[in-house]
Design a protein around this motif. Structure first.
Motif, short mmCIF file in Angstrom:
data_model
loop_
_atom_site.label_atom_id
_atom_site.label_comp_id
_atom_site.label_asym_id
_atom_site.label_seq_id
_atom_site.Cartn_x
_atom_site.Cartn_y
_atom_site.Cartn_z
N HIS A 186 0.86 -1.18 0.00
CA HIS A 186 0.00 0.00 0.00
C HIS A 186 0.89 1.23 0.00
CE1 HIS A 186 -3.31 2.62 0.78
NE2 HIS A 186 -3.00 2.85 2.04
N LEU A 226 1.33 -0.46 -10.85
CA LEU A 226 -0.12 -0.42 -10.67
C LEU A 226 -0.66 -1.80 -10.34
CD1 LEU A 226 -1.02 1.98 -13.62
CD2 LEU A 226 -1.23 2.52 -11.18
N HIS A 260 -0.03 3.53 -6.03
CA HIS A 260 -0.38 4.75 -6.74
C HIS A 260 0.89 5.35 -7.34
CE1 HIS A 260 -4.00 4.16 -4.42
NE2 HIS A 260 -4.58 5.19 -5.00
N ASP A 270 -7.90 7.14 -10.71
CA ASP A 270 -8.04 6.79 -9.30
C ASP A 270 -6.74 6.31 -8.67
OD1 ASP A 270 -7.91 4.35 -10.61
OD2 ASP A 270 -9.52 3.42 -9.44
N ARG A 271 -5.65 6.28 -9.47
CA ARG A 271 -4.35 5.85 -8.94
C ARG A 271 -3.30 6.95 -9.10
NH1 ARG A 271 -4.61 0.27 -9.41
NH2 ARG A 271 -2.65 0.08 -8.28
N ASN A 295 -7.90 11.01 -3.84
CA ASN A 295 -6.94 9.89 -3.83
C ASN A 295 -5.96 10.02 -2.67
OD1 ASN A 295 -8.15 9.02 -6.22
ND2 ASN A 295 -6.49 9.75 -7.54
#
Length: 270
Positions: free
Chosen positions: A157, A174, A179, A206-207, A257
């Motif tokens: 993460h 990814l 991210h 979204d990343r 984000n």
């Protein structure tokens, strides 16, 4: 400092070295300029135990600033067991939201690469134990980093900061769950950086994150000058153009984000 004639956006600078003398010595003014430009939150990055303590204190003293704590790969050669204990102690601080800056670097040779890998693994394990995201540095070591993350068997993460790799590298990171954050280089006028802009345009919204890496990598038209969080607006506007979005639309997406990745409370702002 806000480019164009837009209303100020609401942005998060996800990577700023606020303890660097060029920023620390004028910090109240630096933060006020950021707020005026539309920056709502900043993640201040540690690179040594001492820096980590410094950015944690800044996060304690200034609303809207949060801290990442860890040991940079180029600094682990000089790090001691006591330094790691100092980093661990900082996890008790409420405004510590990430681990890092950690990662791998083949550009500089200050730290043996095997030692970099050992300390990166240490940060990965701590991330798994604590639930905190990682802020990952990668310079000339994309394949090494992908291999180590794959061996770790995640989930991992966090964010690959100041991304400069290929689309194949981007896809791999990814797929690993990370991210990708982009800094001022996407604004530089060099045609050699067109490939980086092409990668940035393909990253799923979204990343995607945005950063300054200040006081480094000041965006065009301020290239070569001391960078600061207020100038994240220039990078955000270029990324918005690449995604055919307005600056306001892009800011809303990337701020959401950042607040999700780092668990930033939306009501704590500069």
């Amino acid at each position: 400092m806000n480019p164009g004639n837009h209303e100020p956006p609401a942005l998060v600078d996800t990577h700023a070295h606020l303890d660097a003398p060029r920023l620390r010595d004028d910090l109240p003014a630096v933060l006020e300029r950021a707020r005026t430009a539309g920056v709502r939150q900043i993640v201040a990055i540690g690179t040594t135990a001492e820096d980590s303590e410094a950015v944690t204190k800044i996060a304690r003293d200034y609303a809207g600033v949060f801290a990442a704590v860890g040991i940079h790969p180029n600094d682990v050669f000089e790090a001691t067991p006591e330094d790691w204990q100092r980093v661990l102690a900082l996890l008790e601080e409420p405004n510590v939201v990430a681990l890092g800056e950690t990662g791998l670097d083949r550009y500089w040779d200050r730290t043996p690469f095997s030692q970099q890998q050992e300390w990166f693994e240490r940060h990965l394990e701590l991330g798994r134990e604590s639930g905190l995201p990682l802020v990952i540095h990668c310079r000339d070591s994309q394949q090494d980093l992908i291999a180590q993350l794959t061996r770790f068997k995640g989930p991992v993460h966090g964010v690959l900061h100041s991304f400069t790799g290929s689309w194949e590298d981007a896809q791999a990171f990814l797929d690993l769950g990370l991210h990708l954050s982009f800094a001022g280089m996407v604004t530089f006028t060099n045609r050699t950086l067109d490939s980086l802009r092409e990668v940035a345009a393909r990253v799923p919204l979204d990343r995607l994150l945005v950063e300054t890496d200040s006081p480094y990598l000041s965006p065009h038209p301020h290239r070569g000058a001391t960078n600061e969080p207020a100038r994240v607006t220039f990078t955000a506007e270029r990324l918005a153009q690449l995604h055919t979005l307005s600056l306001a639309e892009f800011s809303q997406i990337t701020t959401s984000n950042a607040q999700r990745v780092f668990k930033l409370p939306a009501d704590q702002t500069l």
